[in-house]
Scaffold this motif. Structure first.
Motif, short mmCIF file in Angstrom:
data_model
loop_
_atom_site.label_atom_id
_atom_site.label_comp_id
_atom_site.label_asym_id
_atom_site.label_seq_id
_atom_site.Cartn_x
_atom_site.Cartn_y
_atom_site.Cartn_z
N GLN A 192 0.81 -1.20 0.00
CA GLN A 192 0.00 0.00 0.00
C GLN A 192 0.85 1.26 0.00
O GLN A 192 0.45 2.29 -0.57
CB GLN A 192 -0.93 0.01 1.22
N GLN A 193 2.03 1.19 0.62
CA GLN A 193 2.92 2.36 0.61
C GLN A 193 3.30 2.72 -0.83
O GLN A 193 3.32 3.90 -1.19
CB GLN A 193 4.18 2.08 1.44
N ARG A 194 3.59 1.70 -1.61
CA ARG A 194 3.94 1.95 -3.02
C ARG A 194 2.75 2.54 -3.77
O ARG A 194 2.90 3.52 -4.51
CB ARG A 194 4.40 0.64 -3.66
N ARG A 195 1.58 1.95 -3.60
CA ARG A 195 0.41 2.46 -4.31
C ARG A 195 0.12 3.91 -3.92
O ARG A 195 -0.15 4.76 -4.79
CB ARG A 195 -0.81 1.55 -4.03
N ASP A 196 0.16 4.22 -2.63
CA ASP A 196 -0.15 5.58 -2.17
C ASP A 196 0.83 6.59 -2.75
O ASP A 196 0.43 7.68 -3.19
CB ASP A 196 -0.12 5.65 -0.65
N GLU A 197 2.11 6.23 -2.76
CA GLU A 197 3.12 7.15 -3.28
C GLU A 197 2.98 7.32 -4.79
O GLU A 197 3.13 8.44 -5.32
CB GLU A 197 4.52 6.66 -2.93
N LEU A 198 2.69 6.24 -5.49
CA LEU A 198 2.51 6.32 -6.94
C LEU A 198 1.32 7.21 -7.28
O LEU A 198 1.40 8.05 -8.19
CB LEU A 198 2.29 4.92 -7.52
N VAL A 199 0.22 7.04 -6.57
CA VAL A 199 -0.97 7.86 -6.84
C VAL A 199 -0.67 9.33 -6.57
O VAL A 199 -1.02 10.20 -7.39
CB VAL A 199 -2.17 7.38 -5.99
N LYS A 200 -0.01 9.61 -5.46
CA LYS A 200 0.32 10.99 -5.10
C LYS A 200 1.17 11.64 -6.20
O LYS A 200 0.86 12.74 -6.67
CB LYS A 200 1.07 11.00 -3.77
N ARG A 201 2.23 10.95 -6.60
CA ARG A 201 3.13 11.55 -7.60
C ARG A 201 2.48 11.60 -8.98
O ARG A 201 2.71 12.54 -9.75
CB ARG A 201 4.43 10.75 -7.67
N ALA A 202 1.70 10.57 -9.33
CA ALA A 202 1.03 10.57 -10.63
C ALA A 202 0.07 11.74 -10.75
O ALA A 202 -0.05 12.36 -11.81
CB ALA A 202 0.30 9.25 -10.84
N LYS A 203 -0.63 12.05 -9.67
CA LYS A 203 -1.54 13.20 -9.68
C LYS A 203 -0.76 14.51 -9.85
O LYS A 203 -1.23 15.44 -10.52
CB LYS A 203 -2.38 13.22 -8.41
N GLU A 204 0.41 14.56 -9.27
CA GLU A 204 1.26 15.75 -9.44
C GLU A 204 1.72 15.87 -10.89
O GLU A 204 1.80 16.99 -11.44
CB GLU A 204 2.46 15.66 -8.50
N GLU A 205 2.03 14.73 -11.52
CA GLU A 205 2.44 14.76 -12.93
C GLU A 205 1.28 15.14 -13.84
O GLU A 205 1.47 15.78 -14.87
CB GLU A 205 2.98 13.39 -13.34
#
Length: 374
Positions: free
Chosen positions: A57-70
Protein backbone atom coordinates in the motif's frame (compact mmCIF):
# COMPACT_ATOMS: atom_id res chain seq x y z
CA UNK A 1 21.51 -0.10 -38.50
CA UNK A 2 19.58 -2.54 -36.36
CA UNK A 3 17.04 -4.77 -38.04
CA UNK A 4 13.99 -3.37 -36.29
CA UNK A 5 14.76 0.11 -37.54
CA UNK A 6 14.80 -1.16 -41.09
CA UNK A 7 11.05 -1.56 -40.77
CA UNK A 8 10.52 2.20 -40.75
CA UNK A 9 9.83 3.76 -44.12
CA UNK A 10 12.09 6.72 -44.90
CA UNK A 11 9.18 9.00 -45.71
CA UNK A 12 7.39 8.23 -42.45
CA UNK A 13 10.56 8.75 -40.45
CA UNK A 14 11.25 12.12 -42.05
CA UNK A 15 7.65 13.19 -41.45
CA UNK A 16 7.94 12.38 -37.76
CA UNK A 17 11.23 14.23 -37.51
CA UNK A 18 9.70 17.28 -39.17
CA UNK A 19 6.81 17.30 -36.73
CA UNK A 20 9.15 17.08 -33.78
CA UNK A 21 11.36 19.84 -35.17
CA UNK A 22 8.30 22.07 -35.33
CA UNK A 23 7.69 21.43 -31.65
CA UNK A 24 4.51 19.36 -32.00
CA UNK A 25 3.88 15.83 -30.85
CA UNK A 26 3.34 13.36 -33.70
CA UNK A 27 0.89 11.46 -31.51
CA UNK A 28 -1.07 13.74 -29.23
CA UNK A 29 -4.71 12.63 -29.14
CA UNK A 30 -7.90 13.09 -27.14
CA UNK A 31 -7.04 16.73 -26.51
CA UNK A 32 -4.34 15.84 -23.99
CA UNK A 33 -0.71 16.68 -24.80
CA UNK A 34 1.40 13.53 -25.14
CA UNK A 35 4.39 14.95 -23.30
CA UNK A 36 5.35 17.66 -20.87
CA UNK A 37 5.51 18.05 -17.10
CA UNK A 38 6.76 15.30 -14.85
CA UNK A 39 10.36 14.09 -14.96
CA UNK A 40 13.02 15.76 -17.07
CA UNK A 41 14.59 13.77 -19.88
CA UNK A 42 16.78 10.96 -18.61
CA UNK A 43 15.39 11.00 -15.07
CA UNK A 44 12.66 8.39 -15.42
CA UNK A 45 14.84 5.41 -14.53
CA UNK A 46 15.94 7.06 -11.29
CA UNK A 47 12.28 7.60 -10.39
CA UNK A 48 11.45 3.99 -11.27
CA UNK A 49 14.29 2.71 -9.08
CA UNK A 50 13.18 4.87 -6.14
CA UNK A 51 9.55 3.76 -6.37
CA UNK A 52 10.43 0.09 -6.94
CA UNK A 53 11.91 0.01 -3.44
CA UNK A 54 8.41 0.61 -2.01
CA UNK A 55 6.00 -2.28 -1.40
CA UNK A 56 2.29 -2.86 -0.95
CA UNK A 57 0.00 0.00 0.00
CA UNK A 58 2.92 2.36 0.61
CA UNK A 59 3.94 1.95 -3.02
CA UNK A 60 0.41 2.46 -4.31
CA UNK A 61 -0.15 5.58 -2.17
CA UNK A 62 3.12 7.15 -3.28
CA UNK A 63 2.51 6.32 -6.94
CA UNK A 64 -0.97 7.86 -6.84
CA UNK A 65 0.32 10.99 -5.10
CA UNK A 66 3.13 11.55 -7.60
CA UNK A 67 1.03 10.57 -10.63
CA UNK A 68 -1.54 13.20 -9.68
CA UNK A 69 1.26 15.75 -9.44
CA UNK A 70 2.44 14.76 -12.93
CA UNK A 71 -1.12 15.22 -14.11
CA UNK A 72 -1.38 12.76 -17.01
CA UNK A 73 -0.22 9.57 -18.71
CA UNK A 74 0.70 9.01 -22.36
CA UNK A 75 -0.12 5.50 -23.58
CA UNK A 76 0.61 3.95 -26.97
CA UNK A 77 -1.31 0.75 -27.61
CA UNK A 78 -2.53 -1.71 -30.21
CA UNK A 79 -5.55 -2.74 -28.13
CA UNK A 80 -8.77 -2.79 -30.11
CA UNK A 81 -10.84 0.35 -29.54
CA UNK A 82 -13.33 -1.32 -27.21
CA UNK A 83 -10.57 -2.78 -25.04
CA UNK A 84 -8.61 0.49 -24.99
CA UNK A 85 -11.74 2.43 -24.06
CA UNK A 86 -12.61 0.07 -21.20
CA UNK A 87 -9.05 0.00 -19.83
CA UNK A 88 -8.50 3.76 -19.95
CA UNK A 89 -11.94 4.53 -18.53
CA UNK A 90 -11.43 2.16 -15.60
CA UNK A 91 -8.00 3.62 -14.83
CA UNK A 92 -9.15 7.24 -15.11
CA UNK A 93 -12.30 6.59 -13.07
CA UNK A 94 -10.22 5.09 -10.27
CA UNK A 95 -7.42 7.65 -10.13
CA UNK A 96 -8.78 10.74 -11.95
CA UNK A 97 -5.61 10.86 -14.06
CA UNK A 98 -6.25 11.69 -17.73
CA UNK A 99 -4.69 9.42 -20.36
CA UNK A 100 -3.52 10.53 -23.78
CA UNK A 101 -3.98 7.48 -26.02
CA UNK A 102 -2.41 6.74 -29.39
CA UNK A 103 -3.99 3.56 -30.77
CA UNK A 104 -2.96 1.78 -33.96
CA UNK A 105 -1.89 -1.61 -35.28
CA UNK A 106 1.06 -3.13 -33.45
CA UNK A 107 3.53 -2.53 -36.26
CA UNK A 108 2.43 1.09 -36.59
CA UNK A 109 2.87 1.55 -32.84
CA UNK A 110 6.39 0.13 -33.13
CA UNK A 111 7.25 2.45 -36.01
CA UNK A 112 5.90 5.46 -34.12
CA UNK A 113 8.02 4.74 -31.05
CA UNK A 114 11.14 4.12 -33.12
CA UNK A 115 10.64 7.35 -35.06
CA UNK A 116 10.17 9.40 -31.92
CA UNK A 117 13.06 7.81 -30.08
CA UNK A 118 15.33 8.43 -33.07
CA UNK A 119 14.24 12.07 -32.91
CA UNK A 120 14.85 12.18 -29.12
CA UNK A 121 11.16 12.92 -28.59
CA UNK A 122 9.55 11.45 -25.47
CA UNK A 123 6.08 10.85 -26.87
CA UNK A 124 4.86 8.08 -24.60
CA UNK A 125 5.31 6.88 -21.03
CA UNK A 126 3.94 3.36 -21.50
CA UNK A 127 3.52 1.01 -24.44
CA UNK A 128 1.04 -1.88 -24.51
CA UNK A 129 1.20 -4.04 -27.61
CA UNK A 130 2.06 -7.42 -29.14
CA UNK A 131 4.97 -9.55 -28.02
CA UNK A 132 7.08 -9.23 -31.17
CA UNK A 133 6.97 -5.44 -31.18
CA UNK A 134 7.78 -5.28 -27.46
CA UNK A 135 10.73 -7.62 -28.00
CA UNK A 136 11.97 -5.33 -30.76
CA UNK A 137 11.75 -2.27 -28.51
CA UNK A 138 13.48 -4.20 -25.75
CA UNK A 139 16.39 -4.98 -28.06
CA UNK A 140 16.64 -1.36 -29.09
CA UNK A 141 17.17 -0.47 -25.43
CA UNK A 142 14.17 1.85 -25.10
CA UNK A 143 12.34 0.00 -22.31
CA UNK A 144 12.95 0.43 -18.59
CA UNK A 145 13.13 -2.37 -16.04
CA UNK A 146 9.93 -3.00 -14.13
CA UNK A 147 9.58 -4.97 -10.91
CA UNK A 148 6.52 -5.56 -8.78
CA UNK A 149 4.72 -8.07 -6.63
CA UNK A 150 2.02 -8.57 -9.25
CA UNK A 151 4.58 -9.20 -11.99
CA UNK A 152 5.85 -12.13 -9.94
CA UNK A 153 2.41 -13.77 -10.34
CA UNK A 154 2.60 -13.72 -14.15
CA UNK A 155 3.58 -17.10 -15.66
CA UNK A 156 7.18 -17.42 -16.76
CA UNK A 157 6.07 -17.39 -20.41
CA UNK A 158 4.81 -13.84 -19.83
CA UNK A 159 7.79 -12.38 -17.95
CA UNK A 160 10.51 -10.83 -20.09
CA UNK A 161 13.50 -8.73 -19.01
CA UNK A 162 11.89 -5.38 -19.87
CA UNK A 163 8.19 -6.11 -20.41
CA UNK A 164 5.38 -8.10 -18.83
CA UNK A 165 2.40 -9.92 -20.33
CA UNK A 166 -0.95 -8.36 -19.46
CA UNK A 167 -2.96 -10.93 -21.42
CA UNK A 168 -2.60 -13.84 -23.79
CA UNK A 169 -4.12 -14.26 -27.22
CA UNK A 170 -5.04 -17.94 -27.54
CA UNK A 171 -5.08 -19.65 -30.93
CA UNK A 172 -7.52 -22.52 -31.38
CA UNK A 173 -9.81 -23.59 -34.22
CA UNK A 174 -13.29 -22.10 -34.08
CA UNK A 175 -16.35 -23.33 -35.94
CA UNK A 176 -19.88 -22.43 -36.96
CA UNK A 177 -22.20 -24.66 -34.94
CA UNK A 178 -24.91 -24.54 -37.61
CA UNK A 179 -22.60 -25.72 -40.38
CA UNK A 180 -20.03 -27.95 -38.70
CA UNK A 181 -22.11 -31.15 -38.63
CA UNK A 182 -22.43 -31.03 -42.41
CA UNK A 183 -18.64 -31.54 -42.66
CA UNK A 184 -18.39 -34.31 -40.09
CA UNK A 185 -18.14 -32.30 -36.89
CA UNK A 186 -15.49 -30.03 -35.37
CA UNK A 187 -11.78 -30.80 -35.53
CA UNK A 188 -10.41 -32.73 -32.56
CA UNK A 189 -6.71 -32.27 -33.38
CA UNK A 190 -4.64 -29.76 -35.34
CA UNK A 191 -3.96 -32.50 -37.88
CA UNK A 192 -7.72 -32.73 -38.53
CA UNK A 193 -7.57 -29.35 -40.27
CA UNK A 194 -5.75 -31.05 -43.16
CA UNK A 195 -8.61 -33.53 -43.66
CA UNK A 196 -10.22 -33.32 -47.13
CA UNK A 197 -13.63 -32.96 -45.46
CA UNK A 198 -12.73 -29.33 -44.74
CA UNK A 199 -11.75 -28.49 -48.33
CA UNK A 200 -13.47 -25.23 -49.19
CA UNK A 201 -14.89 -25.02 -45.65
CA UNK A 202 -11.75 -23.88 -43.82
CA UNK A 203 -10.35 -20.38 -43.36
CA UNK A 204 -6.74 -19.43 -42.67
CA UNK A 205 -5.61 -15.97 -41.56
CA UNK A 206 -3.14 -14.16 -43.80
CA UNK A 207 -0.62 -12.99 -41.18
CA UNK A 208 -0.56 -15.81 -38.61
CA UNK A 209 3.15 -16.45 -38.95
CA UNK A 210 3.60 -16.86 -35.18
CA UNK A 211 0.86 -19.53 -35.04
CA UNK A 212 2.37 -21.31 -38.04
CA UNK A 213 5.89 -21.28 -36.60
CA UNK A 214 4.74 -22.51 -33.20
CA UNK A 215 2.61 -25.35 -34.57
CA UNK A 216 5.35 -26.27 -37.04
CA UNK A 217 7.94 -26.54 -34.26
CA UNK A 218 5.52 -28.46 -32.03
CA UNK A 219 4.88 -31.05 -34.71
CA UNK A 220 8.62 -31.40 -35.27
CA UNK A 221 9.10 -32.02 -31.54
CA UNK A 222 6.43 -34.71 -31.75
CA UNK A 223 8.53 -36.58 -34.31
CA UNK A 224 7.09 -35.40 -37.63
CA UNK A 225 9.52 -34.73 -40.46
CA UNK A 226 9.67 -31.39 -42.31
CA UNK A 227 8.05 -33.06 -45.30
CA UNK A 228 5.19 -34.36 -43.16
CA UNK A 229 4.60 -30.97 -41.56
CA UNK A 230 4.78 -29.17 -44.91
CA UNK A 231 2.21 -31.57 -46.34
CA UNK A 232 -0.17 -30.98 -43.42
CA UNK A 233 -0.09 -27.23 -43.95
CA UNK A 234 -0.36 -27.59 -47.74
CA UNK A 235 -3.42 -29.82 -47.28
CA UNK A 236 -4.96 -27.23 -44.93
CA UNK A 237 -4.45 -24.47 -47.46
CA UNK A 238 -5.83 -26.50 -50.37
CA UNK A 239 -9.19 -24.86 -51.04
CA UNK A 240 -8.94 -22.68 -47.89
CA UNK A 241 -10.47 -19.22 -47.78
CA UNK A 242 -7.78 -16.73 -46.76
CA UNK A 243 -8.91 -13.86 -44.56
CA UNK A 244 -7.12 -10.74 -43.33
CA UNK A 245 -7.80 -10.05 -39.67
CA UNK A 246 -9.13 -12.33 -36.95
CA UNK A 247 -12.24 -10.25 -36.29
CA UNK A 248 -13.25 -10.35 -39.96
CA UNK A 249 -12.53 -14.07 -40.02
CA UNK A 250 -14.89 -14.77 -37.13
CA UNK A 251 -17.58 -12.51 -38.58
CA UNK A 252 -17.48 -14.41 -41.87
CA UNK A 253 -17.54 -17.72 -40.02
CA UNK A 254 -20.54 -16.53 -38.01
CA UNK A 255 -22.31 -15.76 -41.29
CA UNK A 256 -21.70 -19.32 -42.47
CA UNK A 257 -19.23 -18.48 -45.25
CA UNK A 258 -17.03 -21.32 -44.00
CA UNK A 259 -17.31 -23.92 -41.27
CA UNK A 260 -13.95 -23.63 -39.50
CA UNK A 261 -11.36 -20.93 -38.76
CA UNK A 262 -7.99 -22.63 -38.39
CA UNK A 263 -6.41 -20.25 -35.88
CA UNK A 264 -9.15 -18.16 -34.34
CA UNK A 265 -8.54 -16.00 -31.29
CA UNK A 266 -10.66 -17.65 -28.63
CA UNK A 267 -11.70 -14.31 -27.10
CA UNK A 268 -13.20 -13.13 -30.39
CA UNK A 269 -15.17 -16.37 -30.68
CA UNK A 270 -16.29 -16.03 -27.06
CA UNK A 271 -17.51 -12.48 -27.65
CA UNK A 272 -19.43 -13.60 -30.70
CA UNK A 273 -21.07 -16.35 -28.66
CA UNK A 274 -22.10 -13.83 -26.03
CA UNK A 275 -23.75 -11.77 -28.77
CA UNK A 276 -25.68 -14.80 -30.01
CA UNK A 277 -23.51 -15.87 -32.97
CA UNK A 278 -23.64 -19.62 -33.77
CA UNK A 279 -19.94 -20.21 -33.13
CA UNK A 280 -17.79 -22.22 -30.73
CA UNK A 281 -14.22 -23.21 -29.96
CA UNK A 282 -14.71 -25.47 -26.91
CA UNK A 283 -13.48 -27.96 -26.19
CA UNK A 284 -10.36 -26.32 -27.60
CA UNK A 285 -8.01 -28.24 -29.84
CA UNK A 286 -4.86 -28.95 -27.85
CA UNK A 287 -2.25 -27.79 -27.43
CA UNK A 288 -3.65 -24.28 -27.37
CA UNK A 289 -1.08 -21.81 -28.72
CA UNK A 290 -0.63 -18.68 -26.60
CA UNK A 291 0.93 -15.39 -27.68
CA UNK A 292 1.47 -12.74 -25.00
CA UNK A 293 0.51 -9.10 -25.30
CA UNK A 294 2.21 -6.94 -22.73
CA UNK A 295 3.08 -3.63 -21.18
CA UNK A 296 6.37 -1.80 -20.70
CA UNK A 297 7.74 1.39 -19.19
CA UNK A 298 9.66 3.76 -21.43
CA UNK A 299 13.12 4.86 -20.28
CA UNK A 300 12.24 8.30 -21.63
CA UNK A 301 8.91 8.58 -19.77
CA UNK A 302 8.10 12.15 -18.73
CA UNK A 303 5.39 10.90 -16.35
CA UNK A 304 7.19 7.99 -14.70
CA UNK A 305 5.00 7.70 -11.59
CA UNK A 306 1.85 7.58 -13.73
CA UNK A 307 3.53 5.03 -15.98
CA UNK A 308 4.48 2.79 -13.07
CA UNK A 309 1.04 3.19 -11.52
CA UNK A 310 -0.51 2.04 -14.80
CA UNK A 311 1.77 -1.01 -14.93
CA UNK A 312 0.89 -1.94 -11.35
CA UNK A 313 -2.82 -1.33 -11.96
CA UNK A 314 -3.14 -3.30 -15.21
CA UNK A 315 -1.56 -6.29 -13.47
CA UNK A 316 -3.96 -5.88 -10.54
CA UNK A 317 -7.41 -4.29 -10.91
CA UNK A 318 -6.93 -4.14 -14.68
CA UNK A 319 -6.84 -7.93 -14.88
CA UNK A 320 -10.54 -8.07 -13.98
CA UNK A 321 -11.31 -5.51 -16.69
CA UNK A 322 -9.43 -7.71 -19.17
CA UNK A 323 -11.30 -10.83 -18.02
CA UNK A 324 -14.66 -9.05 -18.23
CA UNK A 325 -13.90 -8.37 -21.90
CA UNK A 326 -13.50 -12.15 -22.46
CA UNK A 327 -9.75 -11.77 -22.94
CA UNK A 328 -7.32 -14.11 -21.18
CA UNK A 329 -5.57 -12.21 -18.35
CA UNK A 330 -1.99 -13.06 -17.56
CA UNK A 331 -2.86 -13.51 -13.87
CA UNK A 332 -5.74 -15.91 -13.28
CA UNK A 333 -7.96 -14.92 -10.36
CA UNK A 334 -10.31 -17.60 -9.08
CA UNK A 335 -11.18 -20.62 -11.19
CA UNK A 336 -8.87 -21.16 -14.16
CA UNK A 337 -11.01 -21.85 -17.25
CA UNK A 338 -7.97 -23.44 -18.91
CA UNK A 339 -7.11 -25.78 -16.05
CA UNK A 340 -6.00 -29.08 -17.53
CA UNK A 341 -5.57 -27.63 -21.03
CA UNK A 342 -2.13 -28.02 -22.60
CA UNK A 343 -0.81 -24.60 -23.62
CA UNK A 344 2.36 -23.87 -25.57
CA UNK A 345 3.69 -20.32 -25.82
CA UNK A 346 4.88 -18.63 -28.98
CA UNK A 347 8.68 -18.33 -28.97
CA UNK A 348 8.77 -14.55 -29.19
CA UNK A 349 12.50 -14.24 -29.82
CA UNK A 350 12.44 -16.88 -32.54
CA UNK A 351 9.58 -15.06 -34.26
CA UNK A 352 11.60 -11.83 -34.13
CA UNK A 353 14.93 -13.35 -35.18
CA UNK A 354 13.55 -15.49 -38.00
CA UNK A 355 10.53 -13.46 -39.03
CA UNK A 356 11.53 -13.01 -42.67
CA UNK A 357 12.16 -16.73 -43.16
CA UNK A 358 8.93 -17.89 -41.52
CA UNK A 359 6.81 -15.17 -43.08
CA UNK A 360 8.03 -16.23 -46.51
CA UNK A 361 7.23 -19.86 -45.75
CA UNK A 362 3.75 -19.04 -44.47
CA UNK A 363 3.03 -16.80 -47.45
CA UNK A 364 3.84 -19.78 -49.66
CA UNK A 365 1.44 -21.93 -47.63
CA UNK A 366 -1.55 -19.56 -47.82
CA UNK A 367 -0.94 -19.01 -51.53
CA UNK A 368 -2.52 -22.44 -51.88
CA UNK A 369 -5.86 -20.95 -50.85
CA UNK A 370 -7.98 -18.16 -52.28
CA UNK A 371 -9.07 -14.80 -50.80
CA UNK A 372 -12.32 -14.92 -48.88
CA UNK A 373 -15.03 -12.67 -50.29
CA UNK A 374 -16.07 -10.11 -47.66
Amino acid sequence: MRTTRLRIGLTAALAALALVACGGSPTATNGVPAAGGGAAAGQAEAVFAELTALKGQQRRDELVKRAKEEGQLALYTSMTSDVADAITKAFTDQFDIPISVYRAGSETVLQRVLQEQSAHFAGNDVVETNATELAALEREGYLAEYKGERRDLVPEAGRFPRWTATRFNLFSPGWNTGVIDSVGGPPKTWEDLADPRFDGKLSMELSDTDWYLTLYEYWKQQGKSDAEVDKLFADMAQGAQITKGHTVQVELMSAGQFAVAASAYTYIVERGKQDGAPIEYAPPVQPVIARPNGVALMKSATHPAAAMLFNDWILDEGQKVIADLHLTPSIIQGNDPLAGVQIIPVDVNKVLDENAEWSKKYEAVVSGGSPASN
